[in-house]
Design an enzyme around this catalytic site. Sequence first.
Site, mmCIF file in Angstrom:
data_model
loop_
_atom_site.group_PDB
_atom_site.id
_atom_site.type_symbol
_atom_site.label_atom_id
_atom_site.label_comp_id
_atom_site.label_asym_id
_atom_site.label_seq_id
_atom_site.Cartn_x
_atom_site.Cartn_y
_atom_site.Cartn_z
ATOM 1 N N GLU A 99 72.446 -22.541 75.514
ATOM 2 C CA GLU A 99 71.333 -22.710 74.581
ATOM 3 C C GLU A 99 70.494 -21.440 74.483
ATOM 4 O OE1 GLU A 99 70.566 -27.552 74.654
ATOM 5 O OE2 GLU A 99 69.098 -26.218 75.604
ATOM 6 N N HIS A 103 75.316 -44.299 52.536
ATOM 7 C CA HIS A 103 75.975 -43.165 51.882
ATOM 8 C C HIS A 103 74.990 -42.459 50.969
ATOM 9 C CE1 HIS A 103 79.119 -40.813 49.938
ATOM 10 N NE2 HIS A 103 78.577 -41.153 48.767
ATOM 11 N N ASP A 113 65.623 -36.020 88.933
ATOM 12 C CA ASP A 113 66.482 -34.939 89.412
ATOM 13 C C ASP A 113 66.603 -34.872 90.927
ATOM 14 O OD1 ASP A 113 66.712 -34.327 86.768
ATOM 15 O OD2 ASP A 113 65.881 -32.305 86.891
#
Length: 460
Positions: free
Chosen positions: A186, A439, A307
């Site tokens: 990144e 769509h 973490d």
Amino acid sequence: MKQHDLVVIGAGPGGYVAAIRAAQLGMNVACIEKEGALGGTCLRVGCIPSKALLEASELFRQAKTSFSEFGIGVGEVSLDLPTMQKRKDNIVAGLCKGIEGLFRKNKITRYFGHGRIVAPGQVVVEGDQPEEISARHIIIATGSKSSPLRGVAVDGDRIATSTEALSFPEVPEHLVVIGAGVIGLELGCVWSRLGAKVTVVEYLDRILPGMDGEIVAEAQKTFQKQGLEFRLGRRVTGARVEGKQVFVECEGEQPLACDRVLLAVGRIPNTDNLGLDTVNVGVDQRGRIIVDEHYATTIPGIYAIGDVIAGPMLAHKAEEEGIACAELLAGKYGHVNYDAIPGVVYTEPEIASVGKTEEELKAAGMPYRKGSFPFMANARAKALGHTGGRVKILAHTETDRILGVHIIGPRAGDMIAEAVVAIEFGATSEDIARSSHAHPTLAEVMKEAALAVDGRTIHM
């Protein structure tokens, strides 16, 4: 001694979310954070500032290379790096202030300083405003920090971590990135778009370890076309600074000269001086805190999320754990489905993944069918001018349940949400194939990939 029902150590995505949810459930909650700004690494020096630079640098690249294709003439395009950096900083500051407001709204007590556990149910705040706190429950949510690499001494200038690489004072002439993971790619892309020559050096023989191999191979070819140079299968043994130059040494090769180095070889749990040894909280061989399915550590009343425990080091994974842990403490049902945690690489094109990779399914002997559909055949992608990449769906051969979805292409990070919900609810490829998708949208590529699992795509 101040008393609370819950003390959360760390105000990153896991910590502040856990604190808010616990307060919503009626607890008297405190949060300890040593940084002045709330939000943790992700908000202050990680996810958010990097995405601000990724967006700005991509617009800069498009203005130079592709706006003319849309009939837009902009003349000579110039870079104002200080303004780009100021915009990034303003975004971060505003979001940090927002968390302060959420703390006030939910009546969460904020303590400024370093939290250290001195006994079960007892925490001291160290710093300019020392405090002693007692609490029935303690959640450790202190996040992670950049992994070191032997022989590469970070000086915060010529040899930097991701923190410093977000704020280089000028565009490097030649940036060497050590590590081809998400962070390295990144930030490498940011500085490449802004004019730097970028060389990515990786110990493994591939980029983005852990992601689907077919998708990664396509990504690498795209990054190389964009100007990134890859040196894979190289072992970095050292880096030395000589004046304004850095020499990166790889085993068996001549030193690689550059003017800046980004060390991005992963992250490790941030558990320094938390008092884990004092209270005998168990950790594994990688320094991660050991927890059970309820995020309880080996010591009653002490919990850990994010973490600092096993699993992907992702902000949204920490948030989910924070909510689950708070709800469990309140006597409710808290659970995280780790098979439905998405991962996103915010390059151009974006790469997003959830569930099992094809390599993992083969290794496990799991029978599967595969469906794939390219953005090149999608009307909205053509209108956007971003037609590279594809959606790949892996479904169980017998049950048709979706096992994994992998995307490389425009807005892949947004598109993966549909796949996450599908896996969370045990949906099949047929469920997606039979669901109407507006769509023209990029989401139609997901529907066509689901149809491809059964060999019945419509638009190809």
